[in-house]
Design an enzyme around this catalytic site. Structure first.
Site, mmCIF file in Angstrom:
data_model
loop_
_atom_site.group_PDB
_atom_site.id
_atom_site.type_symbol
_atom_site.label_atom_id
_atom_site.label_comp_id
_atom_site.label_asym_id
_atom_site.label_seq_id
_atom_site.Cartn_x
_atom_site.Cartn_y
_atom_site.Cartn_z
ATOM 1 N N TYR A 1 4.559 -36.025 1.755
ATOM 2 C CA TYR A 1 6.147 -36.383 2.004
ATOM 3 C C TYR A 1 6.500 -36.272 3.522
ATOM 4 C CZ TYR A 1 7.651 -36.046 -2.928
ATOM 5 O OH TYR A 1 8.002 -36.236 -4.137
ATOM 6 N N LYS B 1 8.319 -3.544 -11.614
ATOM 7 C CA LYS B 1 9.302 -4.262 -11.760
ATOM 8 C C LYS B 1 8.942 -5.695 -11.390
ATOM 9 C CE LYS B 1 11.330 -3.019 -7.324
ATOM 10 N NZ LYS B 1 12.005 -2.182 -6.714
HETATM 11 C C1 LIG Z 1 11.121 -1.187 -5.798
HETATM 12 C C2 LIG Z 1 11.470 0.401 -5.611
HETATM 13 C C3 LIG Z 1 10.245 1.142 -5.315
HETATM 14 C C4 LIG Z 1 8.811 0.769 -4.636
HETATM 15 O O1 LIG Z 1 9.270 0.309 -3.162
HETATM 16 P P1 LIG Z 1 7.751 0.025 -2.930
HETATM 17 O O2 LIG Z 1 7.983 -0.028 -1.233
HETATM 18 O O3 LIG Z 1 7.240 -1.255 -3.038
HETATM 19 O O4 LIG Z 1 6.790 1.288 -2.874
HETATM 20 C C5 LIG Z 1 10.463 2.690 -5.460
HETATM 21 N N1 LIG Z 1 11.678 3.126 -5.993
HETATM 22 C C6 LIG Z 1 12.618 2.245 -6.212
HETATM 23 C C7 LIG Z 1 13.969 2.965 -6.558
HETATM 24 C C8 LIG Z 1 12.540 0.977 -6.076
HETATM 25 O O5 LIG Z 1 13.700 -0.005 -6.491
#
Ligand SMILES: *Cc1c(COP(=O)(O)O)cnc(C)c1O
Length: 339
Positions: free
Chosen positions: A249, A33
């Site tokens: 800046y 994701k």
């Molecule tokens: C993002 C997510 C993961 C992965 O989590 P990590 O801590 O990055 O391994 C797993 N399951 C769900 C439902 C998620 O939203």
């Protein structure tokens, strides 16, 4: 042009460590994701496929379409508006209502709220959800949950586990009674996988560990992993900064002696978050002087190309955030190069 370098060897090392913990690489679903945590969706998906990972997890239908050809199964966490039914797409059910939005034969994974109280169906309503899904002719392929504090030393992890284990039995009984096909169970993210001694679930959903980070208190004894992403910048211009001249800046950096400095083509507009202090030494040993601008930073020296960082742990502390946010902040349109 500034760009992101992806270290394939490190990615494979991390996946190997995870596969060992899970028992087999078939027990891993890589979480892709948010542009694969800022690394580049298609690039990481392609490498994961080369490594032999068969399952992926994404947020949206659009992400799933992009990588459809690379995986046997893709779990879509937060999108029920799908136009094409692909046999490899699996839709996460976050509440009872979303069951009604899907067409017949959609593969679903029902999410159970075992204590995080963010998404998912309450344990008491699970049976109702299963019967409704069957009425709607949806394919129930999985039951899953998510931990709220797998990376913290609290009892929540064990509490949520206990609830989930109990539900497994309940679901198995229902499946037997109704003669349903086997359902996959999964509850572990990266941290939870490494807190589980004998992993017996169908797969773990690993995000951050694939990318080389496992944040958590020392007592959890997480293995050390290897960051996959590093950021490179190219020189825009050089100049001599005279002793006591101030740069950038607000002039927050003041030269302690005459020195050569250069600007590089990366800034907070590219997702390299703004540093507002006097100077910061990066994981690649470069000194960023003064504030980060929208499109540039000032660095001591005059190399044509520099590694800005190859590890975001220190930066995430400075920014009072987590490695996840540092990585996902990086702009989608930065070029990604596989090394
Ligand atoms: C993002 C997510 C993961 C992965 O989590 P990590 O801590 O990055 O391994 C797993 N399951 C769900 C439902 C998620 O939203």
């Amino acid at each position: 042009m500034s760009y992101i370098k992806l270290n394939k060897q490190n990615l494979f090392y991390n996946l190997e460590v995870c596969a060992k913990q899970a028992g087999d690489k078939n027990k891993l679903a890589i979480v892709l994701k948010d542009n694969a945590y800022g690394h580049g969706l298609l690039q990481i998906a392609t490498l994961a496929n080369e490594f032999g990972i068969k399952k992926a997890v994404v947020q949206t239908y659009k992400e799933a379409i992009t990588i459809e050809h690379l995986f046997d199964a893709i779990l879509i966490l937060a999108d029920t508006k799908i136009d094409t039914l692909s046999h490899s797409f699996h839709i996460a059910i976050n509440d009872l209502q979303s069951l009604e939005e899907l067409c017949e034969n959609t593969n679903i994974h029902i999410k159970i709220d075992t204590g995080m109280h963010r998404n998912g169906i309450s344990p008491e309503m699970l049976e109702v959800a299963i019967y409704r899904a069957l009425e709607l002719k949806l394919n129930i392929c999985g039951i899953f949950t998510h931990h709220k504090s797998a990376d913290e030393l609290t009892s929540d992890f064990f509490y949520q586990n206990t609830i989930f284990q109990g539900l497994k039995e309940e679901v198995k009984n229902i499946c037997e009674k109704l003669n349903m096909p086997k359902i996959a169970f999964h509850s572990c993210n990266s941290a939870a996988l490494f807190r589980t001694k004998n992993f017996t679930e169908d797969f773990a959903r690993i995000g951050i560990a694939s990318y080389g980070y496992l944040d958590g208190v020392d007592a959890l004894n997480f293995p050390s992993l290897r960051p996959v992403l590093s950021l490179y910048g190219n020189k825009l211009s050089s100049r001599t900064l005279k002793k006591a001249q101030r740069a950038g800046y607000g002039g927050t950096y003041s030269a302690s002696e005459d020195m050569t400095v250069s600007t590089y083509d990366i800034g907070y507009g590219d997702g390299f978050r703004r540093l507002g202090g006097t100077e910061f030494k990066t994981s690649c040993g470069k000194r960023i002087l003064g504030r980060v601008s929208m499109d540039s930073i000032i660095v001591e020296g005059n190399d044509e190309e520099i590694c800005i960082f190859d590890n975001v742990s220190e930066l995430s502390k400075i920014h009072e955030t987590i490695t996840y946010e540092m990585l996902t902040s990086l702009n989608q349109n930065l070029k990604r190069v596989i090394d």
